[in-house]
Design a protein around this motif. Sequence first.
Motif, short mmCIF file in Angstrom:
data_model
loop_
_atom_site.label_atom_id
_atom_site.label_comp_id
_atom_site.label_asym_id
_atom_site.label_seq_id
_atom_site.Cartn_x
_atom_site.Cartn_y
_atom_site.Cartn_z
N ALA A 16 0.83 -1.21 0.00
CA ALA A 16 0.00 0.00 0.00
C ALA A 16 0.87 1.26 0.00
N VAL A 17 1.94 1.24 0.78
CA VAL A 17 2.85 2.39 0.81
C VAL A 17 3.51 2.56 -0.56
N ILE A 18 3.98 1.47 -1.13
CA ILE A 18 4.63 1.52 -2.44
C ILE A 18 3.67 2.04 -3.50
N LEU A 19 2.45 1.49 -3.52
CA LEU A 19 1.47 1.91 -4.52
C LEU A 19 1.02 3.35 -4.30
N GLY A 20 0.91 3.76 -3.04
CA GLY A 20 0.57 5.15 -2.75
C GLY A 20 1.65 6.11 -3.23
N ALA A 21 2.90 5.76 -2.96
CA ALA A 21 4.03 6.59 -3.41
C ALA A 21 4.11 6.61 -4.93
N PHE A 22 3.89 5.46 -5.55
CA PHE A 22 3.90 5.39 -7.01
C PHE A 22 2.84 6.32 -7.60
N HIS A 25 3.85 10.07 -7.05
CA HIS A 25 5.03 10.57 -7.76
C HIS A 25 5.02 10.25 -9.25
N ALA A 26 4.73 9.01 -9.61
CA ALA A 26 4.84 8.62 -11.01
C ALA A 26 3.55 8.87 -11.81
N LEU A 27 2.41 8.81 -11.13
CA LEU A 27 1.15 8.91 -11.87
C LEU A 27 0.51 10.29 -11.81
N MET A 36 -7.07 10.02 -10.88
CA MET A 36 -6.20 10.07 -9.70
C MET A 36 -7.02 9.82 -8.44
N GLN A 37 -8.23 10.33 -8.41
CA GLN A 37 -9.11 10.09 -7.26
C GLN A 37 -9.49 8.62 -7.17
N VAL A 38 -9.73 7.99 -8.30
CA VAL A 38 -10.01 6.55 -8.33
C VAL A 38 -8.82 5.79 -7.75
N TYR A 39 -7.63 6.14 -8.19
CA TYR A 39 -6.41 5.48 -7.70
C TYR A 39 -6.27 5.67 -6.18
#
Length: 122
Positions: A16-22, A25-27, A36-39
């Motif tokens: 979750a931390v990795i995907l949140g940071a991704f 920063h990347a998306l 972005m809200q969906v993500y």
Amino acid sequence: MSKTILMLAAALLAAAVILGAFGAHALKAKLTDDLMQVYKTGVEYHFYHALGLLLISVLAVQMPSTLINWSVICLTAGIVIFSGSLYVLAITGIRWLGAITPIGGLSFIAGWVLLFLAVWKR
């Protein structure tokens, strides 16, 4: 089983931390505000339910139960289906994936109901 649940919770929280940071920063520059809200919704529910699994790992020591084990399975499936479908929808823009998301929501509900029943039966 509680050790397995704890390890699963830790792995899902790290993810979750990795995907949140991704996402942050990347998306951020690549997705529309709506996507972005969906993500972000996927990340939030991922976090909430992974934290729930962390708490359930403690309960599993105090009151081992088949219902608790099924609760863990349902919550994990919910993270994969609910959050996973939102991640993929946000990144790809494939809107029909939104039809899968409620299955993950039902998995979350089933997981919490099973936990309720496990505690109630005790």
